[in-house]
Write a protein that holds these residues in place. Structure first.
Motif, PDB file in Angstrom:
ATOM      1  N   SER A  91      19.624  13.525  46.448  1.00  0.00           N
ATOM      2  CA  SER A  91      19.430  13.127  48.092  1.00  0.00           C
ATOM      3  C   SER A  91      17.693  13.370  48.229  1.00  0.00           C
ATOM      4  O   SER A  91      17.027  12.300  48.633  1.00  0.00           O
ATOM      5  CB  SER A  91      19.975  13.976  48.893  1.00  0.00           C
ATOM      6  OG  SER A  91      19.649  13.764  50.383  1.00  0.00           O
ATOM      7  N   ILE A  92      17.101  14.440  47.579  1.00  0.00           N
ATOM      8  CA  ILE A  92      15.696  14.463  47.827  1.00  0.00           C
ATOM      9  C   ILE A  92      14.956  13.219  47.077  1.00  0.00           C
ATOM     10  O   ILE A  92      13.842  12.930  47.790  1.00  0.00           O
ATOM     11  CB  ILE A  92      15.136  15.933  47.218  1.00  0.00           C
ATOM     12  CG1 ILE A  92      15.814  17.140  48.191  1.00  0.00           C
ATOM     13  CG2 ILE A  92      13.564  16.077  47.212  1.00  0.00           C
ATOM     14  CD1 ILE A  92      15.483  18.415  47.758  1.00  0.00           C
ATOM     15  N   VAL A  93      15.314  13.106  45.872  1.00  0.00           N
ATOM     16  CA  VAL A  93      14.378  11.966  45.103  1.00  0.00           C
ATOM     17  C   VAL A  93      14.853  10.644  45.676  1.00  0.00           C
ATOM     18  O   VAL A  93      13.914   9.936  45.856  1.00  0.00           O
ATOM     19  CB  VAL A  93      14.765  12.334  43.599  1.00  0.00           C
ATOM     20  CG1 VAL A  93      14.132  11.152  42.804  1.00  0.00           C
ATOM     21  CG2 VAL A  93      14.458  13.637  43.129  1.00  0.00           C
ATOM     22  N   ARG A  94      15.847  10.231  45.981  1.00  0.00           N
ATOM     23  CA  ARG A  94      16.101   9.062  47.103  1.00  0.00           C
ATOM     24  C   ARG A  94      15.349   8.979  48.062  1.00  0.00           C
ATOM     25  O   ARG A  94      14.885   7.951  48.361  1.00  0.00           O
ATOM     26  CB  ARG A  94      17.730   8.859  47.273  1.00  0.00           C
ATOM     27  CG  ARG A  94      18.563   8.624  45.904  1.00  0.00           C
ATOM     28  CD  ARG A  94      20.160   8.641  46.424  1.00  0.00           C
ATOM     29  NE  ARG A  94      20.793   8.312  45.416  1.00  0.00           N
ATOM     30  CZ  ARG A  94      21.067   7.292  44.768  1.00  0.00           C
ATOM     31  NH1 ARG A  94      20.498   5.909  45.151  1.00  0.00           N
ATOM     32  NH2 ARG A  94      21.841   7.050  43.643  1.00  0.00           N
ATOM     33  N   GLN A  95      15.366  10.053  49.002  1.00  0.00           N
ATOM     34  CA  GLN A  95      14.691  10.099  50.057  1.00  0.00           C
ATOM     35  C   GLN A  95      12.952   9.774  49.937  1.00  0.00           C
ATOM     36  O   GLN A  95      12.371   9.090  50.414  1.00  0.00           O
ATOM     37  CB  GLN A  95      14.653  11.091  50.949  1.00  0.00           C
ATOM     38  CG  GLN A  95      16.053  11.517  51.655  1.00  0.00           C
ATOM     39  CD  GLN A  95      16.233  12.596  52.283  1.00  0.00           C
ATOM     40  OE1 GLN A  95      15.220  13.390  52.731  1.00  0.00           O
ATOM     41  NE2 GLN A  95      17.335  12.907  52.563  1.00  0.00           N
ATOM     42  N   PHE A  96      12.601  10.530  48.729  1.00  0.00           N
ATOM     43  CA  PHE A  96      11.199  10.405  48.404  1.00  0.00           C
ATOM     44  C   PHE A  96      10.823   9.035  47.989  1.00  0.00           C
ATOM     45  O   PHE A  96      10.053   8.081  48.256  1.00  0.00           O
ATOM     46  CB  PHE A  96      10.990  11.175  47.262  1.00  0.00           C
ATOM     47  CG  PHE A  96       9.603  10.926  46.450  1.00  0.00           C
ATOM     48  CD1 PHE A  96       8.358  11.582  47.212  1.00  0.00           C
ATOM     49  CD2 PHE A  96       9.427  10.201  45.279  1.00  0.00           C
ATOM     50  CE1 PHE A  96       7.240  11.268  46.545  1.00  0.00           C
ATOM     51  CE2 PHE A  96       8.287  10.060  44.831  1.00  0.00           C
ATOM     52  CZ  PHE A  96       7.038  10.633  45.384  1.00  0.00           C
ATOM     53  N   ALA A  97      11.900   8.370  47.099  1.00  0.00           N
ATOM     54  CA  ALA A  97      11.589   6.654  46.663  1.00  0.00           C
ATOM     55  C   ALA A  97      11.713   5.705  47.918  1.00  0.00           C
ATOM     56  O   ALA A  97      10.761   5.009  47.939  1.00  0.00           O
ATOM     57  CB  ALA A  97      12.613   6.650  45.626  1.00  0.00           C
ATOM     58  N   ALA A 127       2.907   8.375  36.093  1.00  0.00           N
ATOM     59  CA  ALA A 127       3.572   6.839  36.299  1.00  0.00           C
ATOM     60  C   ALA A 127       3.704   6.312  37.625  1.00  0.00           C
ATOM     61  O   ALA A 127       3.854   5.281  37.925  1.00  0.00           O
ATOM     62  CB  ALA A 127       5.299   7.371  35.693  1.00  0.00           C
ATOM     63  N   LEU A 128       3.959   7.377  38.690  1.00  0.00           N
ATOM     64  CA  LEU A 128       3.754   6.811  40.047  1.00  0.00           C
ATOM     65  C   LEU A 128       2.629   6.136  40.531  1.00  0.00           C
ATOM     66  O   LEU A 128       2.413   5.193  41.086  1.00  0.00           O
ATOM     67  CB  LEU A 128       4.180   8.091  40.985  1.00  0.00           C
ATOM     68  CG  LEU A 128       5.544   8.395  40.890  1.00  0.00           C
ATOM     69  CD1 LEU A 128       5.714   9.822  41.901  1.00  0.00           C
ATOM     70  CD2 LEU A 128       6.575   7.400  41.285  1.00  0.00           C
ATOM     71  N   THR A 188      12.680  11.315  35.951  1.00  0.00           N
ATOM     72  CA  THR A 188      12.217  12.672  35.419  1.00  0.00           C
ATOM     73  C   THR A 188      12.014  13.380  36.482  1.00  0.00           C
ATOM     74  O   THR A 188      12.274  14.673  36.237  1.00  0.00           O
ATOM     75  CB  THR A 188      10.768  12.090  34.787  1.00  0.00           C
ATOM     76  OG1 THR A 188      11.059  11.295  33.864  1.00  0.00           O
ATOM     77  CG2 THR A 188      10.027  13.359  34.406  1.00  0.00           C
ATOM     78  N   LEU A 189      11.725  13.048  37.647  1.00  0.00           N
ATOM     79  CA  LEU A 189      11.453  13.815  38.906  1.00  0.00           C
ATOM     80  C   LEU A 189      12.808  14.447  39.186  1.00  0.00           C
ATOM     81  O   LEU A 189      12.994  15.597  39.568  1.00  0.00           O
ATOM     82  CB  LEU A 189      10.917  13.113  39.929  1.00  0.00           C
ATOM     83  CG  LEU A 189      10.658  13.735  41.366  1.00  0.00           C
ATOM     84  CD1 LEU A 189       9.828  15.018  41.116  1.00  0.00           C
ATOM     85  CD2 LEU A 189      10.111  12.669  42.530  1.00  0.00           C
ATOM     86  N   LEU A 190      13.967  13.643  38.994  1.00  0.00           N
ATOM     87  CA  LEU A 190      15.213  14.188  39.542  1.00  0.00           C
ATOM     88  C   LEU A 190      15.697  15.315  38.569  1.00  0.00           C
ATOM     89  O   LEU A 190      16.036  16.280  39.081  1.00  0.00           O
ATOM     90  CB  LEU A 190      16.053  13.062  39.339  1.00  0.00           C
ATOM     91  CG  LEU A 190      17.849  13.241  39.637  1.00  0.00           C
ATOM     92  CD1 LEU A 190      17.988  13.962  40.915  1.00  0.00           C
ATOM     93  CD2 LEU A 190      18.437  12.245  39.298  1.00  0.00           C
ATOM     94  N   ALA A 191      15.347  15.198  37.263  1.00  0.00           N
ATOM     95  CA  ALA A 191      15.804  16.446  36.519  1.00  0.00           C
ATOM     96  C   ALA A 191      14.815  17.563  36.727  1.00  0.00           C
ATOM     97  O   ALA A 191      15.354  18.803  36.769  1.00  0.00           O
ATOM     98  CB  ALA A 191      15.340  15.813  34.900  1.00  0.00           C
ATOM     99  N   GLN A 192      13.525  17.325  37.011  1.00  0.00           N
ATOM    100  CA  GLN A 192      12.862  18.650  37.479  1.00  0.00           C
ATOM    101  C   GLN A 192      13.320  19.007  38.561  1.00  0.00           C
ATOM    102  O   GLN A 192      13.104  20.056  39.094  1.00  0.00           O
ATOM    103  CB  GLN A 192      11.259  18.035  37.432  1.00  0.00           C
ATOM    104  CG  GLN A 192      10.727  17.668  35.974  1.00  0.00           C
ATOM    105  CD  GLN A 192      11.176  18.630  34.935  1.00  0.00           C
ATOM    106  OE1 GLN A 192      10.331  19.560  35.206  1.00  0.00           O
ATOM    107  NE2 GLN A 192      11.634  18.213  33.929  1.00  0.00           N
ATOM    108  N   ALA A 193      13.583  18.281  39.601  1.00  0.00           N
ATOM    109  CA  ALA A 193      14.024  18.604  41.046  1.00  0.00           C
ATOM    110  C   ALA A 193      15.348  19.681  41.047  1.00  0.00           C
ATOM    111  O   ALA A 193      15.410  20.699  41.641  1.00  0.00           O
ATOM    112  CB  ALA A 193      14.264  17.736  42.039  1.00  0.00           C
ATOM    113  N   LEU A 220       8.810   3.113  37.794  1.00  0.00           N
ATOM    114  CA  LEU A 220       9.521   3.777  38.576  1.00  0.00           C
ATOM    115  C   LEU A 220      10.961   4.512  38.414  1.00  0.00           C
ATOM    116  O   LEU A 220      11.007   5.642  38.852  1.00  0.00           O
ATOM    117  CB  LEU A 220       9.738   2.703  39.874  1.00  0.00           C
ATOM    118  CG  LEU A 220       8.643   2.508  40.912  1.00  0.00           C
ATOM    119  CD1 LEU A 220       9.096   1.628  42.111  1.00  0.00           C
ATOM    120  CD2 LEU A 220       8.124   3.885  41.608  1.00  0.00           C
ATOM    121  N   ASP A 221      11.769   3.861  37.736  1.00  0.00           N
ATOM    122  CA  ASP A 221      12.774   4.254  37.200  1.00  0.00           C
ATOM    123  C   ASP A 221      12.747   5.407  36.337  1.00  0.00           C
ATOM    124  O   ASP A 221      13.271   6.502  36.512  1.00  0.00           O
ATOM    125  CB  ASP A 221      13.724   3.433  36.075  1.00  0.00           C
ATOM    126  CG  ASP A 221      15.244   3.771  35.769  1.00  0.00           C
ATOM    127  OD1 ASP A 221      15.825   4.085  36.747  1.00  0.00           O
ATOM    128  OD2 ASP A 221      15.101   3.768  34.698  1.00  0.00           O
TER     129      ASP A 221
END
Length: 125
Positions: A110-116, A47-48, A81-86, A75-76
């Motif tokens: 926080s990690i996924v927001r920083q990544f995005a 997706a990315l 999906t990445l957030l759930a896996q993190a 992206l959403d």
């Protein structure tokens, strides 16, 4: 009984799994997945990639006028999906470290927001 006499092999593998889980102090039944799912992580990568190169890696029927909508929607999906896996990974790491996991959801967010947010300053011009 199968032609390969698998009953004993299956029982032996079950015993090996149970010994390993016991040695690792893993709970017997979690009722949910404990570790990130390989297929879902692969979906995030796909997706990315499609969001970065929508007319090349997106759906074949995508036109330029629908590009922004596709990128936003994709992206959403990828980030949710990445957030759930993190969260799964951080809960697992907390359990291994003997921590209770409080704050894992906020840390994953926080990690996924920083990544995005970190992707565009290095990529966009």
């Amino acid at each position: 009984m199968s032609a390969f006499e698998l009953d004993g092999v299956v029982a032996g593998l079950r015993d090996a799994r149970e010994r390993w889980r016991s040695a690792q102090h893993r709970p017997q039944e979690l009722g949910m997945r404990e570790l990130p799912d390989r297929a879902q992580v692969a979906q995030v990568v796909d997706a990315l990639s499609a969001a970065l190169f929508p007319l090349r890696l997106g759906p074949p029927q995508l036109k330029r006028e629908g590009e922004d909508f596709f990128v936003g929607h994709t992206l959403d999906f990828a980030l949710q999906t990445l957030l759930a896996q993190a969260r799964l990974e951080l809960r697992y790491a907390a359990r291994l470290a003997g921590r209770d996991g409080d704050g894992v959801d906020a840390q994953a967010d926080s990690i996924v927001r920083q990544f995005a947010q970190g992707a565009c300053p290095n990529f966009c011009v």
